[in-house]
Design a protein around this motif. Sequence first.
Motif, PDB file in Angstrom:
ATOM      1  N   GLY A 111      40.734  38.332  40.134  1.00  0.00           N
ATOM      2  CA  GLY A 111      39.489  37.633  41.043  1.00  0.00           C
ATOM      3  C   GLY A 111      38.640  38.222  40.708  1.00  0.00           C
ATOM      4  N   ILE A 154      35.518  35.183  43.741  1.00  0.00           N
ATOM      5  CA  ILE A 154      35.988  33.865  43.551  1.00  0.00           C
ATOM      6  C   ILE A 154      37.376  34.519  42.473  1.00  0.00           C
ATOM      7  CG2 ILE A 154      35.601  32.053  41.930  1.00  0.00           C
ATOM      8  CD1 ILE A 154      32.644  33.202  41.154  1.00  0.00           C
ATOM      9  N   THR A 155      38.491  34.027  43.750  1.00  0.00           N
ATOM     10  CA  THR A 155      40.111  33.923  43.040  1.00  0.00           C
ATOM     11  C   THR A 155      40.443  33.879  41.522  1.00  0.00           C
ATOM     12  OG1 THR A 155      40.992  32.152  44.371  1.00  0.00           O
ATOM     13  CG2 THR A 155      41.328  34.067  45.285  1.00  0.00           C
ATOM     14  N   GLN A 156      40.909  34.764  40.802  1.00  0.00           N
ATOM     15  CA  GLN A 156      41.386  34.066  40.331  1.00  0.00           C
ATOM     16  C   GLN A 156      42.955  32.715  39.080  1.00  0.00           C
ATOM     17  OE1 GLN A 156      41.156  35.570  36.422  1.00  0.00           O
ATOM     18  NE2 GLN A 156      42.223  34.392  35.267  1.00  0.00           N
ATOM     19  N   GLU A 157      43.678  32.789  40.550  1.00  0.00           N
ATOM     20  CA  GLU A 157      44.206  31.646  40.631  1.00  0.00           C
ATOM     21  C   GLU A 157      44.247  30.028  41.122  1.00  0.00           C
ATOM     22  OE1 GLU A 157      48.125  31.660  43.561  1.00  0.00           O
ATOM     23  OE2 GLU A 157      48.451  33.025  42.716  1.00  0.00           O
ATOM     24  N   ASN A 158      42.542  30.257  41.950  1.00  0.00           N
ATOM     25  CA  ASN A 158      43.061  28.722  42.331  1.00  0.00           C
ATOM     26  C   ASN A 158      41.178  28.645  41.963  1.00  0.00           C
ATOM     27  OD1 ASN A 158      42.461  30.516  44.872  1.00  0.00           O
ATOM     28  ND2 ASN A 158      43.929  28.535  45.955  1.00  0.00           N
ATOM     29  N   ASN A 159      40.516  29.659  41.965  1.00  0.00           N
ATOM     30  CA  ASN A 159      39.372  29.450  42.378  1.00  0.00           C
ATOM     31  C   ASN A 159      38.267  28.735  43.298  1.00  0.00           C
ATOM     32  OD1 ASN A 159      38.618  30.220  39.097  1.00  0.00           O
ATOM     33  ND2 ASN A 159      38.658  27.574  38.774  1.00  0.00           N
ATOM     34  N   GLN A 160      39.002  29.936  44.186  1.00  0.00           N
ATOM     35  CA  GLN A 160      38.534  29.840  46.244  1.00  0.00           C
ATOM     36  C   GLN A 160      37.855  30.317  45.532  1.00  0.00           C
ATOM     37  OE1 GLN A 160      41.901  31.181  48.238  1.00  0.00           O
ATOM     38  NE2 GLN A 160      42.294  29.100  48.776  1.00  0.00           N
ATOM     39  N   LEU A 161      36.243  30.731  46.741  1.00  0.00           N
ATOM     40  CA  LEU A 161      35.110  31.409  46.843  1.00  0.00           C
ATOM     41  C   LEU A 161      35.184  32.401  47.630  1.00  0.00           C
ATOM     42  CD1 LEU A 161      31.941  28.714  45.717  1.00  0.00           C
ATOM     43  CD2 LEU A 161      33.314  30.817  44.865  1.00  0.00           C
ATOM     44  N   HIS A 162      35.105  33.355  48.245  1.00  0.00           N
ATOM     45  CA  HIS A 162      35.275  34.749  49.379  1.00  0.00           C
ATOM     46  C   HIS A 162      33.817  34.524  49.913  1.00  0.00           C
ATOM     47  CE1 HIS A 162      39.248  33.574  50.155  1.00  0.00           C
ATOM     48  NE2 HIS A 162      39.616  33.432  48.857  1.00  0.00           N
TER      49      HIS A 162
END
Length: 69
Positions: A18, A30-38
């Motif tokens: 990410g 921001i995760t690479q796989e599913n664009n989740q925001l943390h």
Amino acid sequence: MNSRDDSASVHERFFDMGYLKYDASTGVFITQENNQLHPLHNINCSEIPENIRLAVENYLSQIISLSAK
């Protein structure tokens, strides 16, 4: 870490998993796989209880001394 980009106040890091963008007080991963925001918040280390801080310091010292052998 794959790459980095820094300006005067905002830092960016690109990883296989990410993307991290942060400044002195907040950030987001921001995760690479599913664009989740943390969202992330930088907190002062003085808020960590002394016994936990010392345990972490001791552990890291042991790891460093083992890797130096």
